[in-house]
Structures are given as structure tokens and as C-alpha cells.
Motif scaffolding. Structure first.
Motif, PDB file in Angstrom:
ATOM      1  N   VAL A 169       0.845  -1.197   0.000  1.00 45.47           N
ATOM      2  CA  VAL A 169       0.000   0.000   0.000  1.00 45.47           C
ATOM      3  C   VAL A 169       0.881   1.247   0.000  1.00 45.47           C
ATOM      4  N   HIS A 209       0.899   4.638   1.171  1.00 45.97           N
ATOM      5  CA  HIS A 209       0.131   5.421   2.139  1.00 45.97           C
ATOM      6  C   HIS A 209       0.101   6.890   1.741  1.00 45.97           C
ATOM      7  N   SER A 210      -1.012   7.542   2.037  1.00 42.24           N
ATOM      8  CA  SER A 210      -1.216   8.916   1.592  1.00 42.24           C
ATOM      9  C   SER A 210      -0.472   9.929   2.436  1.00 42.24           C
ATOM     10  N   ALA A 228       4.504   8.626  -2.166  1.00 46.73           N
ATOM     11  CA  ALA A 228       3.421   7.860  -2.791  1.00 46.73           C
ATOM     12  C   ALA A 228       3.240   8.272  -4.248  1.00 46.73           C
ATOM     13  N   ARG A 268      -5.083   1.229  -8.244  1.00 44.62           N
ATOM     14  CA  ARG A 268      -5.485   2.448  -7.527  1.00 44.62           C
ATOM     15  C   ARG A 268      -6.899   2.273  -6.963  1.00 44.62           C
ATOM     16  N   LYS A 298      -8.596   4.422  -0.617  1.00 42.33           N
ATOM     17  CA  LYS A 298      -8.727   3.939   0.757  1.00 42.33           C
ATOM     18  C   LYS A 298      -9.912   4.607   1.431  1.00 42.33           C
ATOM     19  N   SER A 351      -6.523   8.670  -3.897  1.00 50.10           N
ATOM     20  CA  SER A 351      -5.216   8.474  -4.525  1.00 50.10           C
ATOM     21  C   SER A 351      -4.483   7.233  -4.042  1.00 50.10           C
ATOM     22  N   THR A 352      -4.931   6.580  -2.971  1.00 45.85           N
ATOM     23  CA  THR A 352      -4.189   5.461  -2.396  1.00 45.85           C
ATOM     24  C   THR A 352      -4.086   4.310  -3.398  1.00 45.85           C
ATOM     25  N   THR A 385      -6.669  -5.339   2.830  1.00 39.93           N
ATOM     26  CA  THR A 385      -5.722  -4.986   1.775  1.00 39.93           C
ATOM     27  C   THR A 385      -5.992  -5.890   0.582  1.00 39.93           C
ATOM     28  N   THR A 388       6.821   3.418   1.152  1.00 40.55           N
ATOM     29  CA  THR A 388       6.139   4.467   0.384  1.00 40.55           C
ATOM     30  C   THR A 388       7.041   5.671   0.189  1.00 40.55           C
TER      31      THR A 388
END
Length: 396
Positions: A45, A47-48, A66, A82, A85, A139-140, A252, A379
Motif C-alpha cells: 500500500v 500510504h497517503s 506515494a 489504484r 482507501k 489516490s491510495t 488490503t 512508500t
């Protein structure tokens, strides 16, 4: 000279060669290949960055990392999804945290959308919010960690980085700026410690980081049975308890489409103790048990609450209860065994008795030590590498 061929060490080597093409850059790795631990075992993942306090190093590099890593995968046609989240309150007490997370996102320029009950039900009919609201971080993205590691390692080697694997760091002589690895002597101009779960012990060999020690946590997962009828389109996370550096049981969706639930955050009694007491020693287990006992007695940073939660989640029944708070239709039989497991290289400050929340960098003569390179280190790897060079290495 870089010690550790995880994603941070590889990104550093790649960036150093870009800036200083005539300099020799060597990575020393104890495993047979790069990224065998946290870098290759993480969820993938990207992360944002909305969890992290403004001004922290994590906040400064995560969101940019990211974006860069997603673009890196697109440019090289590496696997990338994409899904976005969703952050969902698992209890009514978590509602105010949505405001905090939304404010942090706005402060960092991260796009978020506040969803009401009806919109959430439309997007994710199998997901429950205790307050009816949720935050969407569109965007995650999710990548394939192994593919990213292989690409970065290949580019570093193509640029002239010497990656040596399969040997132990035997001796460090900071006064002479020399190390012995697998019986081979190396003299360095600058050493960079990116040893992950062993970063504290490597730092101690250089005479640095004495106030910090590793307190490892094991993250285990279950796999959602595809026959369950439960469908999730996004990554589903509970609103986290920001007093502790764990995100709670969440979903996930991997690049392959498998849905995992987890992780736990149970103490590991060894730096590489992925199963039971495998990968530990009696001395290491006793050291960690002593640290855990002191943390529980002190009760700082919600540690007792965390301990109670995680003790319950060590059983399938307790884990199911945590996951069902997000997915009400989930039944115990929907949770299939999974071999996905990782170790969080969590540092403890022995002076304050607190878990270290941010990335941590210490220096000693001729060396830089990257400590507490926990999530979101993967990330953040590309901008984190530039930060380390700009702030700690370039001026030496």
C-alpha cells in the motif's frame, strides 16, 4: 558504504550514484538477496500521509513518496492498482478523529472526500461505519513490493552500485572508518546504516543510537475466502488510534486480487521471529519480555489498551471480532489461513520509555544511521533518500 539492501538502502544507493557518478557505492546485505524482510513483506500500500503530524519527517516525505512511487511503477509498467482507501470509524468514539485526519490531509494537499451514510452504502454496501461517515482517500494505490525492489536494485546495479549479499557484518572500526563483512575488509568515506530490524545494533557498533533499542511487533494476516460473498472495492481501514504507531485490522487487496485482513500487532520475541519463537534466542526473548513488562507497567501511549486488544486478536475469535466491526457480514469461516506475516522494526526510546513515532536519523563520525524505518518507509523511500543525502551526507 550502505549496510542493508532494503528499499531505503537501494533508493539511497540509486540516488547517490545519480548525484555522484564517479564515487564508489557499495551495499552490504546479510541475506542472499535484497528485500527479504520488511521491504519485501509489506502490504504494497502506498500510504497517503494523512496519519502523520504536520512537520514530522513522515509527513514531509510520505505523500510525495506515494506520488513518485506510483509514477515509477507506471513509467516502468510495474504492477499498480489504484483502489483508493476508506477510513471508517469502528466505534462512535472514533468520530472526532475523522476531523483531525481531514485537517491533516488538507494541510498537506492530499485529496480526501467526506462521505455520508448513503454514499458509503452505495460505494461499499458490506462496510459498516459506527457514525455513518467515512473519509475516502482516492489516490491510495497498491504496488507489488517484489517487483519494485527488483527494479530499483537493477537500476542501482546498472548505474554501478556494487550489491553484495549473503554475509554478516563482523566488525566495525569507526576510528579507521573500516568494517569487516564476511571476512572482507572495507574502508569507507561515509557509512549509511539502513539495517532495518538490526539498525539499532549496527548503530551501537558505531557508537551511536545508544538510547534506542528494538521492540519488534509481528503482523499476521488472514485471507478473505472469495466464496464469502463479501465484496470490497477499496482498501478499508478503521480510524486509527494515533497514540500508537499501528493502523488496526484492515483490508488490503493485493495486486493479484486476493483480499487480506490484518495485521495483528503482537510482540515478536526476535528480530526475525516470523513464526512462534523461530528466529530468536533466549537472551533476545528475555530482553524483549523485560521491555514489554516495563511498557505495560508504565502504561504510556495507550500501551495497556493496545496490549489488551492484541491479546484478544491472537485468537481467531478475537481477530474476527475486530474485523467484523468493519465488515458485519464476516463470519469466522470466511477467514482463511495466510502465510503473509511481517516484523515491524519498532524502536523504543529507553530514556523516555516511549515508542518512537517518526523516522529517526542519528549520526556518528563518518556515518549516518536510519533508525525506526517503519511504515511508511517503503512508500517514502525516494524522497526519504534525497532528504538523507541533503541533510546528512552531501555536506560531509
Amino acid at each position: 558504504l550502505i549496510i542493508g539492501a532494503g528499499i531505503v538502502g537501494l533508493a539511497l544507493a540509486r540516488e547517490l550514484k545519480r548525484r555522484y557518478p564517479d564515487q564508489q557505492v557499495t551495499i552490504l546485505e546479510k541475506e542472499p538477496a535484497p528485500g527479504r524482510h520488511a521491504s519485501g513483506r509489506n502490504s504494497g500500500v502506498l500510504h497517503s500521509g494523512i496519519y502523520y503530524p504536520p512537520g514530522s519527517l513522515k509527513a514531509r516525505v510520505c505523500a510525495q513518496g506515494a506520488r513518485e512511487l506510483a509514477a515509477y511503477c507506471e513509467d516502468r509498467q510495474l504492477p499498480l492498482n489504484r483502489p483508493g482507501k476508506l477510513l471508517v470509524p469502528a466505534s462512535t468514539q472514533d468520530g472526532p478523529q475523522l476531523d483531525l485526519l481531514e485537517n491533516r490531509a488538507n494541510a498537506q494537499g492530499i485529496e480526501v472526500q467526506r462521505l455520508d451514510r448513503q454514499t458509503l452504502a452505495t460505494l461499499e454496501p458490506d462496510v459498516r461505519s459506527a457514525t455513518g461517515e467515512a473519509l475516502l482517500v482516492p489516490s491510495t494505490a497498491v504496488v507489488a513490493p517484489a517487483a519494485v525492489l527488483a527494479a530499483v536494485a537493477r537500476e542501482a546495479q546498472d548505474a554501478g552500485v556494487d550489491i553484495r549479499c549473503g554475509g554478516q557484518l563482523d566488525k566495525v572500526d569507526p576510528a579507521r572508518q573500516q568494517v569487516t563483512w564476511a571476512g572482507i575488509g572495507f574502508t569507507y568515506g561515509h557509512a549509511i546504516n539502513c539495517a532495518g530490524a538490526h539498525a539499532d545494533t549496527v548503530a551501537h557498533q558505531f557508537g551511536a543510537g545508544q538510547r534506542y533499542t528494538l521492540l519488534p511487533f509481528r503482523g499476521a494476516y488472514y485471507k478473505l475466502d472469495p466464496r464469502s460473498g463479501i465484496c470490497v472495492q477499496h482498501l478499508i481501514y478503521p480510524v486509527p488510534d494515533l497514540r500508537v504507531p499501528f493502523l488496526g485490522v484492515h483490508t488490503t487487496t493485493s495486486i493479484s486480487g486476493d483480499v487480506y485482513l490484518g495485521p495483528t500487532a503482537t510482540p515478536a520475541f526476535g528480530r526475525e521471529s516470523y513464526r512462534g519463537l523461530q528466529g530468536t534466542t533466549p537472551a533476545e526473548a528475555a530482553r524483549i519480555a523485560g521491555l514489554l513488562t516495563r511498557q505495560f507497567i508504565a502504561g504510556r501511549d495507550g500501551f495497556r489498551r493496545l496490549a489488551r486488544q492484541e491479546a484478544a486478536r491472537m485468537t481467531k475469535h478475537g481477530f474476527h471480532a475486530a474485523a467484523q466491526a468493519l465488515l458485519p457480514r464476516l463470519r469466522p469461516e470466511h477467514l482463511l489461513p495466510a502465510d503473509k506475516v511481517g516484523i515491524r522494526a519498532q524502536m523504543l526510546d529507553r530514556t523516555t520509555g516511549r515508542l518512537v513515532m517518526d523516522f529517526l536519523v542519528e549520526q556518528s563520525p563518518g556515518a549516518t544511521h536510519v533508525l525506526n524505518a517503519i511504515s511508511p518507509a517503503s512508500t517514502s523511500a525516494f524522497p526519504l533518500a534525497r532528504h538523507l543525502i541533503d541533510e546528512f551526507i552531501a555536506q560531509r
